[in-house]
Design an enzyme around this catalytic site. Structure first.
Site, PDB file in Angstrom:
ATOM      1  N   LYS A  47       0.881  -0.602  -0.200  1.00 14.46           N
ATOM      2  CA  LYS A  47       0.115   0.364   0.100  1.00 14.46           C
ATOM      3  C   LYS A  47       1.211   1.073   0.103  1.00 14.46           C
ATOM      4  O   LYS A  47       1.970   1.388   0.785  1.00 14.46           O
ATOM      5  CB  LYS A  47      -0.824   0.233   1.241  1.00 14.46           C
ATOM      6  CG  LYS A  47      -1.853  -1.218   0.542  1.00 14.46           C
ATOM      7  CD  LYS A  47      -2.407  -1.398   2.343  1.00 14.46           C
ATOM      8  CE  LYS A  47      -3.103  -0.180   2.469  1.00 14.46           C
ATOM      9  NZ  LYS A  47      -4.363  -0.076   4.000  1.00 14.46           N
TER      10      LYS A  47
HETATM   11  O1  G3P Z   1      -6.581   1.530   5.453  1.00  9.53           O
HETATM   12  C1  G3P Z   1      -7.439   2.502   5.163  1.00  9.53           C
HETATM   13  C2  G3P Z   1      -8.949   1.774   6.076  1.00  9.53           C
HETATM   14  O2  G3P Z   1      -8.890   1.259   7.204  1.00  9.53           O
HETATM   15  C3  G3P Z   1      -9.434   3.389   7.013  1.00  9.53           C
HETATM   16  O3  G3P Z   1     -10.209   3.575   7.817  1.00  9.53           O
HETATM   17  O4  G3P Z   1     -12.058   3.098   9.743  1.00  9.53           O
HETATM   18  O5  G3P Z   1      -9.663   4.597   9.688  1.00  9.53           O
HETATM   19  O6  G3P Z   1     -11.518   5.600   8.582  1.00  9.53           O
HETATM   20  P1  G3P Z   1     -11.226   4.314   8.231  1.00  9.53           P
END
Ligand code: G3P
Length: 226
Positions: free
Chosen positions: A86
């Site tokens: 990533k």
């Molecule tokens: O890797 C990106 C994703 O996990 C973001 O999720 O829940 O932190 O917005 P969040």
């Protein structure tokens, strides 16, 4: 649509794998930091459990092109060359993606908040682009609509890059992207558990058991019935 777990805790990963049809796991630096293990200890455990063929996405943390490439080398050495690296879709990230692509690395462009980021990352060689659906919603931008636009851009430009939608906070967001046929979604365990949670289903199943037991006796199932 591929279905991945956005988490690094082994207990949660094992629990979700036992129930749901899962294709792999994604992590990011914040997810790793929420656990108690050092990054490679956690990642090696995840890889050993999900198997060499399952999708695993691990984020580079460095913020220079050389640093991102070095992070990618180490990640691939530790948890397999097939691991998706990533890389945030910044200008530095795009430059790193082009280099990583030449080395044969699998790439997931992450931290995507806008369609042109997805388009440029796809052109730079990303296998997946990861729009942050709920984080866009929180900015007053329609995350679902943005993600659909990204899919349209990829399709119309005949780019093979797939979408790995991330940052979900509810089932409706998952449903809308599932309906649209996007390539993959990565979802945190608590949101996964909500996908089919429905009291009506539970009540229907309980009623079937109760009716059957009224005919055959308590605890009797089709295995022992006459
Ligand atoms: O890797 C990106 C994703 O996990 C973001 O999720 O829940 O932190 O917005 P969040």
């Amino acid at each position: 649509m591929k279905f991945l777990i956005d988490h690094a805790d082994m207990e949660q990963i094992k629990r979700i794998y036992a129930i749901y049809p899962v294709d792999g796991v994604t992590t990011n630096p914040s997810i790793l930091a929420a656990g108690t293990k050092q990054p490679y200890e956690a990642l090696r455990e995840i890889r050993a459990f999900i198997g060499a063929d399952a999708d695993l996405h691990v984020q580079a943390v460095a913020n220079t092109v050389a640093g991102i490439c070095a992070d990618a080398d180490r990640i691939r050495a530790e948890v397999g060359e097939q691991t998706y690296i990533k890389v945030p879709a910044t200008t530095v990230g795009l430059a790193a993606m082009k280099k990583l692509k030449k080395k044969g690395a699998r790439i997931t462009a992450t931290a995507i908040y806008a369609p042109l980021q997805a388009f440029l990352a796809a052109k730079a060689g990303a296998d997946f682009v990861a729009p942050y659906v709920n984080r866009m919603d929180n900015l007053g931008v329609n995350g679902i609509q943005m993600t659909k636009t990204m899919q349209d851009i990829l399709d119309k430009n005949r780019l093979k890059t797939q979408i790995l939608a991330a940052s979900f906070k509810n089932s409706q967001q998952v449903l809308e992207l599932c309906e649209y046929g996007i390539g993959a979604a990565t979802i945190a365990p608590d949101v996964i558990d909500g996908l089919i949670r429905n009291d009506c289903v539970e009540q229907a199943v309980c009623a079937f058991v109760k009716d059957f037991e009224s005919l055959c006796g308590k605890g009797v199932t089709m295995k022992d019935a006459h």
